[in-house]
Design a protein around this motif. Structure first.
Motif, PDB file in Angstrom:
ATOM      1  N   ALA A 128       0.822  -1.214   0.000  1.00  0.00           N
ATOM      2  CA  ALA A 128       0.000   0.000   0.000  1.00  0.00           C
ATOM      3  C   ALA A 128       0.853   1.261   0.000  1.00  0.00           C
ATOM      4  O   ALA A 128       0.367   2.352  -0.359  1.00  0.00           O
ATOM      5  CB  ALA A 128      -0.935  -0.004   1.200  1.00  0.00           C
ATOM      6  N   GLU A 156      -6.920  -8.128  -5.936  1.00  0.00           N
ATOM      7  CA  GLU A 156      -6.406  -7.784  -4.599  1.00  0.00           C
ATOM      8  C   GLU A 156      -5.480  -6.577  -4.666  1.00  0.00           C
ATOM      9  O   GLU A 156      -5.526  -5.694  -3.791  1.00  0.00           O
ATOM     10  CB  GLU A 156      -5.668  -8.993  -4.013  1.00  0.00           C
ATOM     11  N   ALA A 159      -7.582  -3.510  -4.993  1.00  0.00           N
ATOM     12  CA  ALA A 159      -8.214  -3.161  -3.715  1.00  0.00           C
ATOM     13  C   ALA A 159      -7.207  -2.490  -2.771  1.00  0.00           C
ATOM     14  O   ALA A 159      -7.552  -1.529  -2.063  1.00  0.00           O
ATOM     15  CB  ALA A 159      -8.783  -4.415  -3.066  1.00  0.00           C
ATOM     16  N   ILE A 160      -5.962  -2.990  -2.771  1.00  0.00           N
ATOM     17  CA  ILE A 160      -4.903  -2.371  -1.951  1.00  0.00           C
ATOM     18  C   ILE A 160      -4.660  -0.939  -2.399  1.00  0.00           C
ATOM     19  O   ILE A 160      -4.549  -0.015  -1.585  1.00  0.00           O
ATOM     20  CB  ILE A 160      -3.602  -3.203  -2.040  1.00  0.00           C
ATOM     21  N   GLU A 163      -6.727   1.072  -4.035  1.00  0.00           N
ATOM     22  CA  GLU A 163      -7.874   1.935  -3.729  1.00  0.00           C
ATOM     23  C   GLU A 163      -7.930   2.284  -2.247  1.00  0.00           C
ATOM     24  O   GLU A 163      -8.222   3.426  -1.870  1.00  0.00           O
ATOM     25  CB  GLU A 163      -9.168   1.232  -4.157  1.00  0.00           C
ATOM     26  N   HIS A 164      -7.603   1.304  -1.397  1.00  0.00           N
ATOM     27  CA  HIS A 164      -7.603   1.565   0.046  1.00  0.00           C
ATOM     28  C   HIS A 164      -6.549   2.619   0.406  1.00  0.00           C
ATOM     29  O   HIS A 164      -6.808   3.523   1.219  1.00  0.00           O
ATOM     30  CB  HIS A 164      -7.327   0.264   0.802  1.00  0.00           C
ATOM     31  N   ASN A 208      -7.795   6.058  -0.745  1.00  0.00           N
ATOM     32  CA  ASN A 208      -8.838   6.576   0.148  1.00  0.00           C
ATOM     33  C   ASN A 208      -8.247   7.081   1.455  1.00  0.00           C
ATOM     34  O   ASN A 208      -8.662   8.112   1.994  1.00  0.00           O
ATOM     35  CB  ASN A 208      -9.879   5.483   0.436  1.00  0.00           C
ATOM     36  N   LYS A 209      -7.265   6.337   1.965  1.00  0.00           N
ATOM     37  CA  LYS A 209      -6.603   6.730   3.206  1.00  0.00           C
ATOM     38  C   LYS A 209      -5.850   8.049   3.026  1.00  0.00           C
ATOM     39  O   LYS A 209      -5.880   8.933   3.900  1.00  0.00           O
ATOM     40  CB  LYS A 209      -5.625   5.612   3.618  1.00  0.00           C
TER      41      LYS A 209
END
Length: 304
Positions: free
Chosen positions: A250, A284, A287-288, A290-291, A294-295
């Protein structure tokens, strides 16, 4: 209890003493990483030194990481230990075998090198970890840990580290000791210790004769002078997980993750310490990514 460490006091508290049999611990690292003789000896000594340092300086959930970076062929060595007696470590170049030195022993000095540094980073639960760093003074590692303790911790010490590697690269024995001189120590006690240090056989020779960590301390200090405080099991333990690797991914730039997805349709992470592999699908990775985005956006909004 197969591998264990002994904590003791000697001469009514004038000396703090530690000794360890870490044979299975080092053997596990050798098996997982497939290290050759010189790399095994260097990594094993580093792991034993880290276990001794952790026992002397850590409590509760504290951890420390030893990094050794010399100009020898094994490259960098990284070992992490904690107060609970577990350790993990790896060597940058595991496939290193060298001719024996003039004493017909594995040439750890040549494997590690003599130009470089030994750094110890302690995570004591504070905001920032503390790092102490010293230049390598011998490459044999026992002397280097001794120098670190004298320079960075201001504790006069003697450290002995030893690994015996079989012709098939397996580990027969591994262990060591650490003696620390307390401020009120009498000169005759120090002189006696120095004499016994010169006469002491290699720790590996003692372990091959089925001597225990207690026996090592008795040989160094005299049994009647030693008060054993604690025996603690030690072991190789890696705490890697897919979630931890996802957290590291990430932190990568989005462009790097996009490239993994486009070229490889996923990614595989391999743990340096235990060799375990973790596969990530393209979904996956997305998703990492995008997370992480967002953070980052939330943090920027909070700072406005």
């Amino acid at each position: 209890m197969s591998d264990y460490l002994v904590k003791a006091l000697a001469y009514d508290g004038q000396l703090r003493a530690y000794a360890i049999d870490a044979t299975q611990t080092v053997a596990t690292a050798q098996t997982k990483q497939g290290t050759w003789s010189a790399a095994t000896a260097a990594l094993g000594r580093s792991m034993v030194g880290t276990l001794l340092l952790s026992a002397a300086e850590l409590t509760n959930d504290e951890t420390l990481t030893v990094k050794i970076n010399g100009d020898g062929p094994v490259g960098g060595i990284v070992v992490t230990g904690n107060a609970r007696g577990t350790v993990k470590g790896y060597v940058q170049h595991p496939e290193v075998h060298l001719p024996l030195n003039e004493h017909h022993k594995i040439d750890v000095k040549k494997a590690v090198g003599t130009k470089g540094f030994l750094a110890v980073t302690k995570d004591l639960g504070l905001k920032e970890p503390f790092t102490g760093e010293v230049p390598l003074v011998s490459g044999e590692l026992g002397e280097d840990f001794t120098y670190y303790l004298a320079q960075s911790e201001q504790i006069p010490s003697a450290v002995g580290l030893s690994v015996f590697v079989n012709p098939d690269d397996s580990v027969e024995v591994a262990g060591g000791f650490m003696i620390q001189v307390m401020p009120d120590c009498q000169e005759e006690v120090i002189a006696g210790l120095e004499k016994r240090l010169q006469e002491l056989p290699l720790v590996s020779e003692m372990l091959r004769q089925n001597k225990t960590p207690e026996d090592i301390l008795y040989a160094l200090l005299g049994e009647s002078n030693v008060k054993v405080l604690e025996k603690k099991a030690v072991a190789f333990k890696c705490d890697c997980s897919k979630a931890k690797f996802a957290g590291m991914m990430a932190t990568l730039p989005s462009a790097d993750i996009d490239q993994m997805i486009a070229e490889d349709h996923g990614a595989q992470a391999v743990c340096h310490f235990c060799g375990k592999k973790y596969d990530f699908t393209a979904a996956e990775l997305r998703a990492i990514e995008e997370h992480a985005q967002n953070k980052k956006t939330k943090k920027e909004d909070d700072e406005k």
